[in-house]
Enzyme design. Structure first.
Site, PDB file in Angstrom:
ATOM      1  N   PHE A 139      10.691  -4.934   3.182  1.00  0.00           N
ATOM      2  CA  PHE A 139      10.651  -3.797   2.470  1.00  0.00           C
ATOM      3  C   PHE A 139       9.504  -3.625   1.703  1.00  0.00           C
ATOM      4  O   PHE A 139       9.387  -4.450   0.683  1.00  0.00           O
ATOM      5  CB  PHE A 139      12.069  -3.822   1.427  1.00  0.00           C
ATOM      6  CG  PHE A 139      12.109  -2.708   0.751  1.00  0.00           C
ATOM      7  CD1 PHE A 139      12.493  -1.350   1.110  1.00  0.00           C
ATOM      8  CD2 PHE A 139      11.733  -2.858  -0.599  1.00  0.00           C
ATOM      9  CE1 PHE A 139      12.628  -0.360   0.502  1.00  0.00           C
ATOM     10  CE2 PHE A 139      12.239  -1.875  -1.534  1.00  0.00           C
ATOM     11  CZ  PHE A 139      12.535  -0.635  -1.171  1.00  0.00           C
TER      12      PHE A 139
ATOM     13  N   LYS B 118       3.443 -10.842  -4.696  1.00  0.00           N
ATOM     14  CA  LYS B 118       4.304 -11.237  -5.800  1.00  0.00           C
ATOM     15  C   LYS B 118       4.649 -12.570  -6.393  1.00  0.00           C
ATOM     16  O   LYS B 118       4.244 -12.994  -7.597  1.00  0.00           O
ATOM     17  CB  LYS B 118       5.514 -10.431  -5.751  1.00  0.00           C
ATOM     18  CG  LYS B 118       6.443 -10.370  -6.943  1.00  0.00           C
ATOM     19  CD  LYS B 118       7.749  -9.837  -6.649  1.00  0.00           C
ATOM     20  CE  LYS B 118       8.411  -9.914  -8.030  1.00  0.00           C
ATOM     21  NZ  LYS B 118      10.034  -9.153  -7.883  1.00  0.00           N
TER      22      LYS B 118
ATOM     23  N   MET C  43     -11.669  28.803   0.730  1.00  0.00           N
ATOM     24  CA  MET C  43     -12.748  28.445   1.699  1.00  0.00           C
ATOM     25  C   MET C  43     -12.572  28.532   3.110  1.00  0.00           C
ATOM     26  O   MET C  43     -13.336  28.819   3.859  1.00  0.00           O
ATOM     27  CB  MET C  43     -13.225  27.016   1.337  1.00  0.00           C
ATOM     28  CG  MET C  43     -14.692  26.518   2.031  1.00  0.00           C
ATOM     29  SD  MET C  43     -15.760  27.370   1.540  1.00  0.00           S
ATOM     30  CE  MET C  43     -16.533  26.779   0.087  1.00  0.00           C
TER      31      MET C  43
END
Length: 556
Positions: free
Chosen positions: A113, A163, A464
């Site tokens: 995850f 971590k 632009m």
């Protein structure tokens, strides 16, 4: 003494003199944030609204101070949200250290995850990057990252920290930051000195490398001694005072006609701290055909990369120019100086003061500003007009995304610059398209009471791209007309900022004065014509001396 990895990170930031850190917390960085909380009297952490805002703020902090900007994000999407800001800094040689968290070492490579290979993702857009898998080397990695970011040609460095490294312990001993000493052993070829001394029509293109090296003063001594016309790239704006008689304006696709034409009239072209970008050179086969081309750069990889040159010097720009100033003659070239003055008068940028238009707005904003005030921009027509018309006098006062062309850069950069320069006014020039990219950072600016002045040059279009559709695509305005989709005054006030509108010429000065007298973030909606195009312009395939200033010149 024994410290855990999170403590080592914070102590190393203190070593490096970091006062501001821009970031957004997450699970992978929670240990680092816990230590930042304990050290909040030493390091001020600025919680931005989005990680990209943090990276642009670190960039603006770095550009306006010359110090290393620092940003921090968690793993996965937090890390990838920094990528645009890291790439922006890389393209423009901005010293930055980006710290990211990652999943714990046993979880790496398992599609865990919020796991992402941020080291692999950022490999092409960093000077160097690391994944730290041993807490015992963490301190040295951080120290080395700061040194690499600011040495030689500056740039961003990424440190990815799993971590579990932040909770492991290691021996830590405080060290003083390693000082980058500019190399002094450059060789200035006698042939180069002879070429410079003999040139009758010398010209300089000064790029961002001059500013990064702190070489603006040495450059101007060089200009005065050689009597060179001097143009700036977009990144080099501010290296040369706007009011210097030999300054010819910016150069390239939307550069001044003076600069673009003189490139093909000079007999010596010295490109200093610039990389011969395609936006500067145009058609390289027609570029500076009458000139001997000399390139000065700190990065050997840039020599002969885009344009093959006759002579080059690799080295720190300030040192090289200082050495050259000691050996070149103080030239007298009245004919060339007079010709440069004539070209500036004949082909200078024109401003229509009868309507609310961007060049007019820029002149009036400048009239209310000090020369030391800082201007940031986003990317698009407003950016090119700012480069053309705003009278920058000093380096590090114009912050813009050049190489990457990052819409949404300006507000984050303005915040970083304002935190670093509390006594200076910070003005942001943007377009309605660019503004929408990162306007959520108004929340951050309001929270921290940053009195940034945001001028939206609102033409209800992506100007632009629309300009190209107008000139080259037979007015097929595909997805570029935006309409009046935001009521900017109400929007600004809803976020705690102030809002103003400029519709007419007689409102300009009054609104600017009111905005500048306020101590709040101010959003000024400047309603300009949708049809306005930026000129001069170098059409695709043209040489820069073939720039047009009217649409009917295309193809001639």
């Amino acid at each position: 003494m024994k410290l855990n990895g999170a403590q080592i990170v914070v102590e190393c930031l203190k070593e490096q003199g970091v006062d501001y850190l821009f970031g957004y917390p997450g699970a992978a960085t929670i240990n680092i944030y816990d230590e930042l909380y304990k050290s909040r009297e030493d390091i001020t952490h600025i919680l931005t609204s989005h990680e990209q805002g943090a990276s642009h703020a670190a960039d603006g902090y770095a550009r306006s101070t010359g110090k290393v900007g620092v940003c921090l994000a968690t793993s996965g999407p937090g890390a990838t949200n920094l990528v645009t800001g890291i790439a922006t800094a890389y393209m423009d040689s901005v010293p930055m250290v980006a710290i990211t968290g990652n999943v714990s070492i046993p979880m790496l490579g398992k599609d865990s995850f919020q796991e992402v290979d941020i080291q692999g993702i950022t490999f092409p857009i960093t000077k160097h990057n690391y994944m730290v898998k041993d807490v015992n080397i963490l301190a040295d990695v951080i120290r080395e990252a700061f040194y690499i970011a600011k040495s030689g040609r500056p740039g961003p460095v990424l440190i990815d920290i799993p971590k579990d490294i932040t909770s492991m312990t290691a021996e830590y001993t405080r060290k003083e930051p390693k000082v980058y000493d500019k190399p002094q052993n450059f060789h200035i070829p006698e042939k180069l000195v002879e070429i410079i001394n003999k040139a009758k029509r010398p010209m300089i293109i000064a790029g961002g490398g001059v500013i990064r090296a702190g070489a603006s003063e040495a450059l101007m001594t060089f200009v005065d001694k050689t009597k060179s016309a001097v143009a700036n790239t977009l990144m080099g704006i501010g290296a040369t005072p706007y009011d210097h008689p030999l300054y010819t304006g910016n150069i390239g696709m939307h550069g001044s006609l003076t600069s673009n034409r003189l490139v093909n009239e000079c007999d010596l072209l010295m490109v200093i701290g610039a990389r011969f970008s395609d936006r500067v050179v145009g058609n390289e086969h027609k570029f500076a055909k009458e000139a001997t081309i000399v390139h000065f750069d700190v990065d050997p990889a840039e020599i002969n990369k885009n344009v093959v040159v006759h002579e080059h010097v690799i080295g720190d720009i300030e040192t090289v120019l200082t050495m050259l100033n000691e050996v070149i003659i103080d030239k007298d070239a009245p004919e060339w100086v007079e010709h440069v003055a004539y070209m500036k008068k004949e082909f200078g940028h024109q401003v229509n003061y009868d309507t609310v238009n961007v060049p007019h707005m820029l002149k009036r904003i400048a009239a209310h500003c000090k020369p030391t005030d800082i201007v940031t921009t986003d990317v698009g027509q407003h950016q090119m007009w700012t480069a053309q018309h705003y009278p920058f006098m000093f380096p590090n006062r114009f912050l813009t995304s050049g190489g990457l062309g990052t819409m949404g850069y300006g507000l984050g950069a303005a915040m970083g610059a304002q935190f670093a320069n509390r006594k200076d006014r910070v003005v942001m020039i943007t377009g309605d398209g660019s503004f929408k990219m990162n306007f959520n950072e108004i929340i951050t600016a309001v929270k921290h009471k940053l009195p940034i002045k945001i001028f939206i040059m609102n033409n209800n279009a992506l100007g632009m791209v629309r300009q190209w559709q107008n000139l080259f695509y037979e007015d097929r305005f595909s997805s570029t007309d935006l309409g009046e989709d935001i009521e900017y005054v109400g929007f600004a006030k809803s976020l705690g900022a102030e809002g103003f509108v400029i519709d007419t010429v007689d409102q300009i000065d009054d609104v600017i004065e009111k905005a500048f007298s306020s101590n709040k973030v101010s959003v000024i909606n400047c309603r300009v014509a949708t049809e306005s195009n930026v000129y001069p312009m170098v059409p695709p395939g043209f040489a820069i001396h073939e720039a047009i200033d009217q649409p009917d010149q295309i193809g001639k």
